[in-house]
Design a protein around this motif. Structure first.
Motif, PDB file in Angstrom:
ATOM      1  N   LEU A 211       0.823  -1.216   0.000  1.00 54.89           N
ATOM      2  CA  LEU A 211       0.000   0.000   0.000  1.00 54.89           C
ATOM      3  C   LEU A 211       0.853   1.261   0.000  1.00 54.89           C
ATOM      4  O   LEU A 211       0.551   2.215  -0.723  1.00 54.89           O
ATOM      5  CB  LEU A 211      -0.948  -0.013   1.203  1.00 54.89           C
ATOM      6  N   VAL A 212       1.903   1.290   0.813  1.00 56.45           N
ATOM      7  CA  VAL A 212       2.757   2.496   0.822  1.00 56.45           C
ATOM      8  C   VAL A 212       3.403   2.656  -0.559  1.00 56.45           C
ATOM      9  O   VAL A 212       3.438   3.758  -1.117  1.00 56.45           O
ATOM     10  CB  VAL A 212       3.807   2.426   1.949  1.00 56.45           C
ATOM     11  N   ASP A 213       3.860   1.547  -1.141  1.00 59.10           N
ATOM     12  CA  ASP A 213       4.451   1.631  -2.491  1.00 59.10           C
ATOM     13  C   ASP A 213       3.414   2.113  -3.507  1.00 59.10           C
ATOM     14  O   ASP A 213       3.736   2.870  -4.427  1.00 59.10           O
ATOM     15  CB  ASP A 213       5.022   0.273  -2.927  1.00 59.10           C
ATOM     16  N   ALA A 214       2.165   1.694  -3.318  1.00 57.12           N
ATOM     17  CA  ALA A 214       1.110   2.085  -4.267  1.00 57.12           C
ATOM     18  C   ALA A 214       0.866   3.591  -4.231  1.00 57.12           C
ATOM     19  O   ALA A 214       0.417   4.174  -5.227  1.00 57.12           O
ATOM     20  CB  ALA A 214      -0.192   1.331  -3.958  1.00 57.12           C
ATOM     21  N   ALA A 215       1.194   4.220  -3.096  1.00 58.12           N
ATOM     22  CA  ALA A 215       0.984   5.676  -2.988  1.00 58.12           C
ATOM     23  C   ALA A 215       1.799   6.426  -4.033  1.00 58.12           C
ATOM     24  O   ALA A 215       1.468   7.555  -4.400  1.00 58.12           O
ATOM     25  CB  ALA A 215       1.344   6.156  -1.583  1.00 58.12           C
ATOM     26  N   TYR A 216       2.891   5.803  -4.516  1.00 58.60           N
ATOM     27  CA  TYR A 216       3.717   6.444  -5.546  1.00 58.60           C
ATOM     28  C   TYR A 216       3.256   6.117  -6.964  1.00 58.60           C
ATOM     29  O   TYR A 216       3.807   6.642  -7.922  1.00 58.60           O
ATOM     30  CB  TYR A 216       5.180   6.010  -5.388  1.00 58.60           C
ATOM     31  N   GLU A 217       2.304   5.208  -7.074  1.00 54.29           N
ATOM     32  CA  GLU A 217       1.958   4.715  -8.409  1.00 54.29           C
ATOM     33  C   GLU A 217       0.533   5.045  -8.806  1.00 54.29           C
ATOM     34  O   GLU A 217       0.139   4.845  -9.936  1.00 54.29           O
ATOM     35  CB  GLU A 217       2.099   3.176  -8.459  1.00 54.29           C
ATOM     36  N   LEU A 220      -4.929   9.213  -5.286  1.00 55.41           N
ATOM     37  CA  LEU A 220      -5.289   9.145  -3.866  1.00 55.41           C
ATOM     38  C   LEU A 220      -6.546   8.293  -3.676  1.00 55.41           C
ATOM     39  O   LEU A 220      -6.588   7.401  -2.825  1.00 55.41           O
ATOM     40  CB  LEU A 220      -5.512  10.557  -3.323  1.00 55.41           C
ATOM     41  N   SER A 221      -7.578   8.541  -4.494  1.00 59.29           N
ATOM     42  CA  SER A 221      -8.837   7.815  -4.262  1.00 59.29           C
ATOM     43  C   SER A 221      -8.668   6.328  -4.560  1.00 59.29           C
ATOM     44  O   SER A 221      -9.178   5.480  -3.826  1.00 59.29           O
ATOM     45  CB  SER A 221      -9.983   8.428  -5.073  1.00 59.29           C
ATOM     46  N   ALA A 222      -7.907   5.976  -5.594  1.00 65.15           N
ATOM     47  CA  ALA A 222      -7.689   4.553  -5.897  1.00 65.15           C
ATOM     48  C   ALA A 222      -6.854   3.906  -4.786  1.00 65.15           C
ATOM     49  O   ALA A 222      -7.129   2.767  -4.377  1.00 65.15           O
ATOM     50  CB  ALA A 222      -6.984   4.395  -7.237  1.00 65.15           C
ATOM     51  N   GLY A 223      -5.864   4.631  -4.268  1.00 64.61           N
ATOM     52  CA  GLY A 223      -5.025   4.094  -3.196  1.00 64.61           C
ATOM     53  C   GLY A 223      -5.821   3.888  -1.916  1.00 64.61           C
ATOM     54  O   GLY A 223      -5.678   2.870  -1.229  1.00 64.61           O
TER      55      GLY A 223
END
Ligand code: CO8
Length: 258
Positions: A211-217, A220-223
């Motif tokens: 999840l933290v890695d996804a914050a870069y990819e 905001l709403s999808a994360g």
């Protein structure tokens, strides 16, 4: 397993990997990166290992890719070997948490290697930089992208275009490192943090990293939506029941990773 360029030690559920090319300030050559891949494979295959610490020596985490190995290569050689691509992807793909414990120089590929880890603990002697511009080249293991995301455009441009180094205090202010510790406590503090992580549910740890890695990819709403779904899914694991029961019963949880 014995390595030529690494020293690997087991500390209970933590694997400590030391880069060990003192003659070249731990410069990253093909051999070292191949062995690092093997050490990660071994740690990932071992259910007893729940967290990794990657460190160098007091003088250098790693002073970059090995310039002597690279200098005479042709474009065809670099391209056909996808030079350092597979190694970088292997480190990035590690699903167990990796803490970089950085003392001394973390330059070029060394800084990029530290940024490939999940977070960085620095000793007060740590110095970070992307000096590739001085060699007429550029960062090549993600430096232009990861440093920019971690410290912002202005500081990343400054570092990458001038080649100057950041000391530990500046790196902490900029958000590149999570904390600074005294040089003689670096490995001990990193092992302590790693032991804490190793005591958590490995399933929850893995999902938190994703999840933290996804914050870069992602947006905001999808994360945030992904976070909520994964939060729900944790209720399928025994570790969630164990963690909450242990809190209510005022005891230490025993997370089994199931
Ligand atoms: N590669 C090879 N050897 C190195 C490297 C390196 N990156 N860094 C240091 N060494 C060697 C030196 O050559 C020296 O060996 P020798 O004694 O045989 O001459 C030994 O390590 C000790 O180094 P110094 O004598 O230079 O030590 P100092 O304390 O005087 O200086 C420094 C320390 C400032 C760290 C200095 O060594 C230095 O500037 N090193 C190079 C730093 C650098 O430019 N790093 C970037 C390299 S390029 C890179 O990382 C690209 C990544 C992307 C590649 C993938 C592409 C897809």
């Amino acid at each position: 397993m014995a390595y030529e360029t690494l020293i690997v030690e087991a500390h209970d559920a933590v694997a400590l990997i030391r880069l060990n090319r003192p003659e070249a300030l731990n410069a990253l050559n093909s051999r070292l990166l191949e062995e690092l891949g093997q050490a990660l494979d071994a740690a990932e295959a071992d259910p007893g290992v729940r967290c990794l610490v990657l460190t160098g020596s007091e003088r250098a985490f790693a002073a970059g890719a090995d310039i002597k190995e690279m200098s005479d290569k042709s474009y065809a050689e670099m391209f056909s070997a996808d030079f350092f691509g597979p190694a970088a992807r292997r480190i990035e793909a590690c699903r167990k948490p990796i803490i970089a414990a950085v003392s001394g120089y973390a330059l070029g590929g060394g800084c990029e290697l530290a940024m490939l880890c999940d977070f960085i603990i620095a000793s007060e002697t740590a110095r970070f930089g992307q000096p590739e511009i001085n060699l007429g080249v550029m960062p090549g293991i993600g430096g232009t992208q990861r440093l920019t995301r971690l410290v912002g455009k202005s500081k990343a441009m400054d570092m990458i275009l001038t080649g100057r180094m950041m000391d530990a205090a500046e790196a902490e202010r900029a958000g590149l490192v999570s904390r600074i510790v005294p040089a003689d406590r670096l490995v001990a503090e990193a092992l302590e943090a790693a032991a804490k992580i190793a005591g958590q549910s490995p399933l929850a740890v893995m999902m938190n990293i994703e999840l933290v890695d996804a914050a870069y990819e992602t947006t905001l709403s999808a994360g945030v939506a992904m976070e909520r779904r994964l939060f729900h899914s944790l209720f399928a694991f025994e570790d969630q029941k164990e963690g909450m029961a242990a809190f209510i019963e005022k005891r230490k949880p025993d997370f089994r990773g199931r």
